[in-house]
Design an enzyme around this catalytic site. Structure first.
Site, PDB file in Angstrom:
ATOM      1  N   ASP A  91      -4.027  10.917   3.462  1.00 18.00           N
ATOM      2  CA  ASP A  91      -2.839  10.877   2.830  1.00 18.00           C
ATOM      3  C   ASP A  91      -2.647   9.928   1.666  1.00 18.00           C
ATOM      4  OD1 ASP A  91      -0.021  11.875   2.709  1.00 18.00           O
ATOM      5  OD2 ASP A  91       0.627  10.403   4.355  1.00 18.00           O
TER       6      ASP A  91
ATOM      7  N   TYR B  82      -0.314   8.349  -2.026  1.00 18.99           N
ATOM      8  CA  TYR B  82       1.108   7.510  -2.117  1.00 18.99           C
ATOM      9  C   TYR B  82       1.145   7.833  -3.519  1.00 18.99           C
ATOM     10  CZ  TYR B  82       3.875   3.173  -1.538  1.00 18.99           C
ATOM     11  OH  TYR B  82       4.816   2.226  -1.537  1.00 18.99           O
TER      12      TYR B  82
ATOM     13  N   HIS C 189       8.877   6.652  -4.993  1.00 23.57           N
ATOM     14  CA  HIS C 189       8.788   6.109  -3.736  1.00 23.57           C
ATOM     15  C   HIS C 189       8.172   5.087  -3.745  1.00 23.57           C
ATOM     16  CE1 HIS C 189       8.323   6.394   0.660  1.00 23.57           C
ATOM     17  NE2 HIS C 189       6.964   6.445   0.387  1.00 23.57           N
TER      18      HIS C 189
ATOM     19  N   ARG D 114       9.512  -5.987  -0.702  1.00 21.29           N
ATOM     20  CA  ARG D 114       9.017  -7.187  -1.440  1.00 21.29           C
ATOM     21  C   ARG D 114       9.989  -7.283  -2.590  1.00 21.29           C
ATOM     22  NH1 ARG D 114       4.621  -4.068  -1.163  1.00 21.29           N
ATOM     23  NH2 ARG D 114       5.096  -3.332  -3.355  1.00 21.29           N
TER      24      ARG D 114
ATOM     25  N   GLU E  86       8.541  11.931   6.126  1.00 21.86           N
ATOM     26  CA  GLU E  86       8.119  11.910   4.641  1.00 21.86           C
ATOM     27  C   GLU E  86       8.173  13.204   4.239  1.00 21.86           C
ATOM     28  OE1 GLU E  86       6.255   7.511   4.471  1.00 21.86           O
ATOM     29  OE2 GLU E  86       4.751   9.219   4.565  1.00 21.86           O
TER      30      GLU E  86
ATOM     31  N   GLU F 283       6.570  15.931   1.806  1.00 26.63           N
ATOM     32  CA  GLU F 283       5.459  15.731   1.216  1.00 26.63           C
ATOM     33  C   GLU F 283       4.773  17.024   0.878  1.00 26.63           C
ATOM     34  OE1 GLU F 283       2.278  13.208   2.753  1.00 26.63           O
ATOM     35  OE2 GLU F 283       3.674  11.867   3.376  1.00 26.63           O
TER      36      GLU F 283
ATOM     37  N   ASP G  37       5.234  14.088   7.007  1.00 23.43           N
ATOM     38  CA  ASP G  37       4.606  12.970   7.898  1.00 23.43           C
ATOM     39  C   ASP G  37       5.296  12.014   8.458  1.00 23.43           C
ATOM     40  OD1 ASP G  37       2.219  11.646   8.393  1.00 23.43           O
ATOM     41  OD2 ASP G  37       2.335  10.305   6.545  1.00 23.43           O
TER      42      ASP G  37
ATOM     43  N   ARG H 222       8.661   3.546  11.568  1.00 20.11           N
ATOM     44  CA  ARG H 222       8.697   2.652  10.484  1.00 20.11           C
ATOM     45  C   ARG H 222       8.690   1.073  11.186  1.00 20.11           C
ATOM     46  NH1 ARG H 222       7.263   4.729   6.101  1.00 20.11           N
ATOM     47  NH2 ARG H 222       8.825   6.727   5.332  1.00 20.11           N
TER      48      ARG H 222
ATOM     49  N   GLN I  17       4.907   0.574  12.120  1.00 16.52           N
ATOM     50  CA  GLN I  17       4.175   0.621  10.732  1.00 16.52           C
ATOM     51  C   GLN I  17       4.396  -0.758  10.282  1.00 16.52           C
ATOM     52  OE1 GLN I  17       5.584   3.550   7.943  1.00 16.52           O
ATOM     53  NE2 GLN I  17       4.107   2.641   6.465  1.00 16.52           N
TER      54      GLN I  17
ATOM     55  N   TYR J  95       0.880  -2.717  10.006  1.00 15.88           N
ATOM     56  CA  TYR J  95       0.106  -2.352   8.511  1.00 15.88           C
ATOM     57  C   TYR J  95      -0.468  -3.348   7.940  1.00 15.88           C
ATOM     58  CZ  TYR J  95       3.192  -3.803   4.907  1.00 15.88           C
ATOM     59  OH  TYR J  95       3.804  -4.278   3.959  1.00 15.88           O
TER      60      TYR J  95
ATOM     61  N   LYS K 136       1.739   6.242  12.060  1.00 19.97           N
ATOM     62  CA  LYS K 136       1.904   7.641  11.648  1.00 19.97           C
ATOM     63  C   LYS K 136       0.939   8.669  12.214  1.00 19.97           C
ATOM     64  CE  LYS K 136       2.885   6.216   6.842  1.00 19.97           C
ATOM     65  NZ  LYS K 136       3.869   7.382   6.456  1.00 19.97           N
TER      66      LYS K 136
ATOM     67  N   THR L 247       1.690  14.671  12.395  1.00 21.39           N
ATOM     68  CA  THR L 247       2.071  15.080  10.932  1.00 21.39           C
ATOM     69  C   THR L 247       2.239  16.817  11.138  1.00 21.39           C
ATOM     70  OG1 THR L 247       0.756  13.292  10.157  1.00 21.39           O
ATOM     71  CG2 THR L 247       1.092  15.324   8.667  1.00 21.39           C
TER      72      THR L 247
ATOM     73  N   THR M 178       4.893  10.534   0.193  1.00 23.65           N
ATOM     74  CA  THR M 178       6.384  11.061   0.202  1.00 23.65           C
ATOM     75  C   THR M 178       6.907  11.356  -1.374  1.00 23.65           C
ATOM     76  OG1 THR M 178       6.929   9.520   1.942  1.00 23.65           O
ATOM     77  CG2 THR M 178       8.613  10.109   0.520  1.00 23.65           C
TER      78      THR M 178
ATOM     79  N   GLU N  87      14.298   5.316   2.442  1.00 21.56           N
ATOM     80  CA  GLU N  87      14.793   4.952   1.400  1.00 21.56           C
ATOM     81  C   GLU N  87      16.144   5.531   1.004  1.00 21.56           C
ATOM     82  OE1 GLU N  87      11.675   6.780  -2.163  1.00 21.56           O
ATOM     83  OE2 GLU N  87      11.158   7.691  -0.175  1.00 21.56           O
TER      84      GLU N  87
END
Length: 396
Positions: free
Chosen positions: A111, A113, A118, A127, A183, A185, A217, A221, A224, A228, A237, A241, A328, A342
């Site tokens: 998978d 990114y 996204h 962040r 997600e 995808e 997917d 959260r 994760q 992660y 995750k 899927t 995503t 999001e």
């Protein structure tokens, strides 16, 4: 072909599954066994019966995919010709009457990114006082190896996962995910494999990738977020899927080809080629029947050809049936975000779902992702759907 004949399949002018599309899948008729078919209008054509070829009498498409791009073209030409003829009655079934299975045996699942929108959104959420994109993001397609054994076909129920989370007080606990997400995808199904130690170049993409499939997917959260760092996605995750039952061949997407967005800085030579293979595909995400977002694939920063080149750059090989997904798909507008984290901006904003407001998924919720693209006959084609319903967590 043998058997009594019927009139040719009637395809309405506004159908998303005309002869310019004809996606492939694995189906079983009532009281029958699984085999490979293709969709024409609202009917499924039994390829083993129509083409008298045992490669299509199997419960997965891998053997056909391994035959390579020349064979893929030959079969597609035969099927498009057959679409205008009378067909045996025992080789045609209504879509509503068949069961669908996972179309390929997936050996590896990766998978990526690849959406700059996204990645930027999540960077701002996670962040807020730093640059949204990490330093490597514009230099290479970031990805991770997923769990192939939990890739399931559309309409397979998804059990809410349990896992370890960090609580608001800073302690840890174990229990059902409270921030279950989706997600939206696009997945790419490998046809022809590659040799261990020999990278696949950007311009060899169409010789190795057979087609595309919609992917959801599912993501926990809260699980994760705690697990992660520093190694990335794991139990948040790997529980499920979902992939659509229909694989749209690349040949059906000729009119959907578009340039990818400008890339700055210019990628290194191994990520450059004569053909970057952008795709103009519009997705729609329905939550309990209400469409809540329209992610645009044409906005993806990294192309599927670049993803495959990077995946194999170190000499890693791919095999028929391998799956890699885009990550995503999101756009710059709130109405184009491809995940609920999001859409709800980390759970701080409520999403209108029919007569309710939501942030993340609750038990019993159903999510269906569909997509369309420009077709070669001047009308849009459909990429099927990937759907799933959330079941309550199981006690350990």
């Amino acid at each position: 072909m043998t058997g009594s004949r019927v009139s040719r399949v009637e395809v309405p002018p506004d159908s998303l599954f005309g002869p310019e599309n004809m996606p492939y899948g694995v189906f079983a008729p009532p009281d029958g066994v699984f085999r490979v078919g293709c969709r024409l209008g609202d009917m499924v054509l039994d390829l083993a019966a129509l083409l008298d070829d045992p490669v299509f009498a199997r419960s997965e498409m891998n053997a056909f995919l391994a035959q390579g791009s020349r064979r893929w073209r030959e079969v597609r030409e035969k099927l498009r010709a057959l679409a205008d003829t009378a067909l045996p009655i025992d080789a045609v079934y209504p879509v509503s009457a068949v069961r669908m299975a996972l179309p390929v045996r997936i050996g590896d699942y990766v998978d990526f990114y690849a959406s700059i929108d996204h990645a930027t959104n999540l960077g701002r959420l996670f962040r807020p006082d730093s640059e949204p994109l990490l330093p490597n993001w514009r230099h290479l397609p970031v990805g991770y190896h997923g769990r192939a054994g939990t890739v399931v076909v559309s309409d397979t129920p998804v059990i809410r996962p349990r896992g370890q989370r960090r609580t608001a007080s800073g302690t840890t606990d174990f229990g059902p995910s409270e921030r279950l997400d989706i997600e939206a995808e696009l997945g790419f199904v490998v046809g022809t494999g590659s040799t261990l130690g020999t990278p696949v170049t950007v311009d060899e993409f169409a010789e190795h990738v057979f087609g595309v499939a919609l992917v959801n997917d599912w993501s926990a959260r809260d699980i994760q977020a705690w697990e992660y760092q520093p190694l990335g996605p794991f139990l948040g995750k790997s529980f499920a899927t979902s992939i659509s039952g229909w694989i749209t061949p690349l040949a059906a997407l000729t009119s959907a080809r578009v340039p990818i967005p400008a890339q700055d800085p210019e990628p290194l030579p191994y990520l450059r080629g004569l053909d970057d293979f952008g795709l103009d595909i519009d997705l729609a995400v329905a939550w309990n029947g209400a469409v809540v977002t329209h992610p645009p694939y044409a906005r993806m920063y990294w192309s599927p050809a670049q993803m495959l080149a990077h995946l194999t750059a170190n000499g890693a090989s791919v095999r028929p049936g391998d799956l890699y997904a885009s990550g995503t798909i999101s756009g710059p507008e709130p109405s184009q975000r491809g995940s609920f984290i999001e859409l709800s901006w980390g759970g701080t904003e409520h999403i209108r779902v029919n007569d309710q407001t939501r942030t993340f998924l609750t038990d019993g919720d159903e999510v269906t992702i569909t997509a369309t693209a420009p077709g070669t006959e001047g009308r849009r084609i459909g990429l099927g759907e990937v759907a799933g319903r959330i079941l309550c967590a199981r006690d350990t």
